[in-house]
Design an enzyme around this catalytic site. Structure first.
Site, mmCIF file in Angstrom:
data_model
loop_
_atom_site.group_PDB
_atom_site.id
_atom_site.type_symbol
_atom_site.label_atom_id
_atom_site.label_comp_id
_atom_site.label_asym_id
_atom_site.label_seq_id
_atom_site.Cartn_x
_atom_site.Cartn_y
_atom_site.Cartn_z
ATOM 1 N N HIS A 85 0.827 -1.218 0.000
ATOM 2 C CA HIS A 85 0.000 0.000 0.000
ATOM 3 C C HIS A 85 0.865 1.274 0.000
ATOM 4 O O HIS A 85 0.509 2.274 0.618
ATOM 5 C CB HIS A 85 -0.946 0.031 1.206
ATOM 6 C CG HIS A 85 -1.963 -1.069 1.209
ATOM 7 N ND1 HIS A 85 -3.238 -0.918 0.715
ATOM 8 C CD2 HIS A 85 -1.894 -2.347 1.640
ATOM 9 C CE1 HIS A 85 -3.907 -2.059 0.854
ATOM 10 N NE2 HIS A 85 -3.112 -2.942 1.410
ATOM 11 N N ASN A 158 -10.340 -2.761 2.532
ATOM 12 C CA ASN A 158 -10.027 -2.759 1.103
ATOM 13 C C ASN A 158 -11.292 -2.486 0.297
ATOM 14 O O ASN A 158 -12.387 -2.460 0.855
ATOM 15 C CB ASN A 158 -9.465 -4.123 0.687
ATOM 16 C CG ASN A 158 -7.984 -4.280 1.006
ATOM 17 O OD1 ASN A 158 -7.286 -3.299 1.277
ATOM 18 N ND2 ASN A 158 -7.508 -5.509 0.969
#
Ligand code: HDE
Length: 702
Positions: A85, A158
């Protein structure tokens, strides 16, 4: 002699030839001490243009503490990027609970529907490094930090409701397989390579997630048009201590929308910051994006009746089984002031929890509870990262933690830094309403096992496939073909085809056909034979797309001779519909419109291909149309809009470009005539976003 020369070189030049500072006159000197540029020690700086030298041509002097401080700080500007990420973008906002929320949880931020809880959100891709493009095919992170009155709650989710693996111990393997390959250091931000497909092919629990990752969910149109999910099952705890299982869902109020794969590839070239720019601009323009937070709430008895395990993060609960209960709304209304201080230094941890919410034994979640706190220690340099303003709770913090790297907190004077204590400066005590863990009964042998209830890897992959519309299925086939087509090792492709057979035979055949590998699927024996679940229509993005222009971007292509009145009318109407209208002209300086009136441009054609827009109007007339029709950028602009199934408005006079681009003027209902007094048909059609029927006509590559 030599030393004589040196002395001469160092000799002070005559005053009139000497350059001081940046040349004197042009340099704006601060008038007041408060405005003065200073060193980190607060010493005012008189000259920030030249380093301190012995003579005008050097050498530089070591004593120049201003130069050394500046360069040293610069040398240390970067901190390690997140191991996953790394590429992300954040914004501030607030969350407001709905009245229904407090029945389910005693969490402070869910009690008062008038109260606004500040939040900070960071969206991200997973695999790419910090500088990778926004439109990589990838899962998107959707992490929300709630600054509640009872401390920080991080919902680190997510945009896909399931995950590749069931147990945290496999996470480093998964990530090593998707990251650039160890010897060659590529590919960047791509799952389309051998090591990823080798790992997932040998890890059948990833099949369900792979279906999502190959779907349009992995190429979202905008962060604002993306749903979010908590993925794991959590618990809500009410005032009486009763536990309810919950799955968290963020629903984008603009609807969940995607781009097409060919668009994603081209956007990455045309504007690799497409997503971050979109979020920044929307907030700057006052179009604050919103998400509704819902939960699927269920009890132990319901959980036991499901044909999957609620602790298995590779499974979702179909909404048809447990509907969503909306519990609040989040609005993002403020961009960051400093990307590094806020977006880069924000530290999310699933272990940041408040009273009223609790974990379950999901083995993926349990591993995450360790990982995030640990990773912050190396990224942010020590245990005091919670004192960085973006991470600091907005409620009082009192404890006996002391010292540590970069300690900022100076407590009131006193001797006590332990508990229990009885000296006069004794401070805070435990509180009955503080966090207590749900007293779940535990039993069992200490073993390294996967429960049998985690064993069915194909049924929900099939559920997902069956729930997609035709174009969505087509895109999944194309994505598998693209990704596996990038794998060099044939056995890796054959193995994946073998898995796809268990998801759906027609899917496997179509992918094999696209790869030219008919009949080559490896035979794989599933541990648990897949069931044949009913489709869940809620899972389709296309079937649930709202017909709206809210938040979308329309391009109006103009050239010399175009009608300024029509351009104004399109701008007004677009604004009324909530869309952002962008006038694109061959040159950024604008065009000479009908009657010699200037048409201002927002973008030049070379910098604004149609992939950056949701719908386009070709507003060309006369000689402007003739000359632009010869330009490759203009032909691509139109033929791409057509290929990407967009709604195309055509102003009479634009035909030369349609002919040059090979776009039929009346191929389908997505090609709409536009005139100053005839705007409605175009705007109504544009709400549909795409004419999917066109896709098979134009190309089989999607
Ligand atoms: Fe993460 N993950 N993760 N993850 N994750 C990180 O923490 C990890 C997982 C997610 O914008 C890291 O601060 C493990 C699932 C987001 O700053 C790290 C496992 C989900 C973000 C980490 C998972 C996520 C991260 C890297 C398997 C969805 C970005 C930097 C057990 C529910 C947050 C950091 C941001 C970041 C570990 C799986 C979401 C290394 C061990 C499942 C949105 O700690």
């Amino acid at each position: 002699m030599a030393s004589d020369k040196k002395t001469r070189r160092l000799r002070k030049p005559k005053a009139k030839k000497q350059q001081v500072g940046n040349g004197g006159e042009t340099h704006q000197q601060a008038k007041r001490r408060e405005d003065a540029l200073t060193t980190d020690q607060g010493v005012p700086i008189a000259d920030n243009q030249s380093s301190l030298k012995a003579g005008p041509r050097g050498p530089s002097l070591l004593e120049d503490f201003i130069l050394r401080e500046k360069i040293t700080h610069f040398d240390h500007e970067r901190i390690p990027e997140r191991v996953v990420h790394a590429r992300g973008y954040g914004a501030h906002g607030f969350f407001q609970a709905y009245p229904a929320a407090k029945k389910l949880s005693k969490a402070a931020f869910l009690q008062d529907s008038d109260a606004k809880t500040p939040v900070f959100v960071r969206f991200s891709t997973v695999a790419g490094s910090k500088g990778s493009p926004d439109l990589a095919r990838d899962v998107r992170g959707f992490a929300v930090k709630f600054y509640t009155d009872d401390g920080i709650f991080d919902l680190v989710g997510n945009n896909i409701p399931v995950f590749f693996i069931q147990d945290a111990i496999k996470f480093p393997d998964l990530i090593h397989s998707v990251k650039p390959e160890r010897d060659r250091g590529f590919p960047q931000a791509q799952s389309a390579h051998d090591t990823f497909w080798d790992f997932v092919g040998l890890t059948p629990e990833s099949l369900h997630m792979l279906m999502w990752a190959m779907s349009d969910r992995a190429i979202p149109r905008s962060f604002r048009m993306m749903d979010g999910f908590g993925v794991h099952t959590f618990r809500f705890i009410d005032k009486k201590g009763k536990s309810t299982f919950v799955k968290f869902h963020w629903r984008a109020m603009l609807g969940s929308q995607a781009v097409m794969w060919d668009e994603a590839l081209k956007i990455n070239g045309a504007d690799p910051d497409f997503h971050r720019k979109d979020l920044w601009n929307a907030i700057e323009n006052g179009d604050y994006p919103e998400w509704e937070l819902s939960v699927q709430a269920f009890d132990e008895e319901q959980a036991d009746a499901f044909d999957f395990d609620i602790l298995d993060a590779s499974k979702l609960i179909p909404e048809e089984l447990v509907p969503l209960t909306p519990i609040g709304k989040m609005t993002l209304d403020r961009n960051v002031d400093e990307f590094f201080a806020e977006t880069e230094q924000v530290a999310f941890c699933p272990s940041h929890l408040v009273p009223g919410i609790d974990f379950t034994n999901d083995p993926l979640l349990q591993g995450r509870l360790f990982s995030y706190l640990d990773t912050q220690l190396s990224r942010l340099g020590g245990p005091n990262f919670h004192q960085i303003p973006i991470n600091a709770p907005k409620c009082p913090v009192h404890n006996f933690h002391r010292g540590g790297h970069m300690q900022m907190h100076v407590p009131k004077r006193g001797r006590v830094s332990y508990d229990p204590n009885s000296l006069p400066d004794a401070v805070k005590a435990e509180h009955p309403s503080g966090f207590t863990s749900y007293p779940e009964a535990m039993e069992g042998d200490k073993r390294r096992l996967r429960p049998e209830s985690f064993g069915d890897h194909y049924s929900q992959a099939r559920l997902f496939w069956k729930s997609m519309t035709e174009p969505e299925q087509r895109h999944i086939v194309n994505a598998f073909a693209f990704e596996l087509g990038n794998c060099e090792a044939e056995h890796i492709r054959r193995r994946m085809l073998g898995h796809l057979v268990h998801v759906d035979e027609s899917l496997a055949e179509r992918v094999a056909d696209a790869l030219g590998m008919e009949g080559k699927a490896e035979t794989i024996e599933p541990t648990v034979p897949p069931r044949d679940p009913d489709p869940s229509p809620a899972l389709s993005m296309v079937a649930n797309l709202p017909e709206t222009l809210q938040g979308r971007k329309l391009a109006v292509l103009v050239a010399d001779g175009s009608d300024p009145a029509l351009v104004d009318a399109l701008r007004r109407r677009g604004k009324k519909e909530g869309a952002n209208v962008v006038v694109v002209a061959p040159k950024i300086g604008g065009a000479k419109g009908k009657g010699g009136k200037k048409i201002g441009a927002d973008a030049s054609l070379g910098a604004a291909p149609s992939v950056l827009f949701d719908a386009v109007v070709v507003a060309l007339v006369g000689h402007g149309a003739e000359s632009i029709a010869k330009e490759a950028d203009a032909k691509d602009f139109l033929s791409d809009a057509y290929r990407h199934c967009k709604i195309i408005g055509r102003v009479e006079g634009s035909d030369p470009l349609f002919e040059a681009a090979g776009v039929p003027i009346d191929a389908d209902e997505g090609l709409v005539k536009v005139a100053e007094r005839k705007l409605k048909p175009f705007f109504e059609a544009a709400k549909r976003h795409r004419i999917w029927e066109r896709e098979t006509e134009v190309t089989s590559a999607g």
